[in-house]
Design a protein around this motif. Structure first.
Motif, short mmCIF file in Angstrom:
data_model
loop_
_atom_site.label_atom_id
_atom_site.label_comp_id
_atom_site.label_asym_id
_atom_site.label_seq_id
_atom_site.Cartn_x
_atom_site.Cartn_y
_atom_site.Cartn_z
N UNK A 39 16.36 64.81 67.68
CA UNK A 39 14.95 64.67 67.48
C UNK A 39 14.31 63.60 68.01
N UNK A 40 14.74 62.38 67.87
CA UNK A 40 14.12 61.23 68.68
C UNK A 40 14.44 61.38 70.20
N UNK A 41 15.59 61.82 70.59
CA UNK A 41 15.70 61.81 72.16
C UNK A 41 15.16 63.10 72.83
N UNK A 42 14.81 64.05 71.96
CA UNK A 42 14.01 65.20 72.49
C UNK A 42 12.58 64.94 72.65
N UNK A 43 12.20 63.92 71.69
CA UNK A 43 10.93 63.61 71.78
C UNK A 43 10.73 63.03 73.16
N UNK A 45 11.90 63.48 76.06
CA UNK A 45 11.92 64.59 76.90
C UNK A 45 10.64 65.27 77.13
N UNK A 46 10.11 65.67 75.65
CA UNK A 46 8.87 66.49 75.63
C UNK A 46 7.77 65.48 75.87
N UNK A 47 7.80 64.17 75.49
CA UNK A 47 6.97 63.23 75.69
C UNK A 47 6.49 62.99 77.10
N UNK A 48 7.31 62.96 77.97
CA UNK A 48 7.04 63.07 79.50
C UNK A 48 7.01 64.46 80.07
N UNK A 51 10.35 69.43 79.18
CA UNK A 51 11.09 70.22 78.35
C UNK A 51 11.42 71.55 79.03
N UNK A 52 10.57 71.73 80.23
CA UNK A 52 10.79 72.99 80.88
C UNK A 52 11.98 72.84 82.13
N UNK A 53 12.15 71.51 82.49
CA UNK A 53 13.31 71.26 83.48
C UNK A 53 14.38 70.58 82.94
N UNK A 54 14.28 69.91 81.82
CA UNK A 54 15.39 68.91 81.48
C UNK A 54 16.07 69.52 80.13
#
Length: 80
Positions: A39-43, A45-48, A51-54
């Protein structure tokens, strides 16, 4: 960025081959933190907004022997 690689290691809880039942359950409890790490690491990705590309890739997961025991084994190899 195409992906973020997550490496997750649990701390040592005894000898890797001759562990007690209590040490086994301690390792399992530590492994439960994997969900929080995802959850933290996916955060990140989504924080920047990526999520559509990575994608989040679990590159490694494992349990490590305690440092003290590992260094004792290394010392024993040197002496003999």
């Amino acid at each position: 960025m195409s992906g973020l690689s997550l490496h997750f290691y649990c701390g040592g809880a005894g000898h890797p081959l001759t562990f007690t039942e209590e040490e086994w359950y301690r390792q399992l409890r530590q492994a439960l933190d994997m969900e929080r790490a995802i959850q933290r690491n996916w955060g990140f990705v989504t924080g920047y907004g990526m999520e559509k590309w990575a994608r989040l890739v679990i590159g490694r997961m494992g349990m490590l022997a305690s440092r003290r025991k590992r260094s004792q084994r290394a010392h024993a190899r040197v002496r003999h």
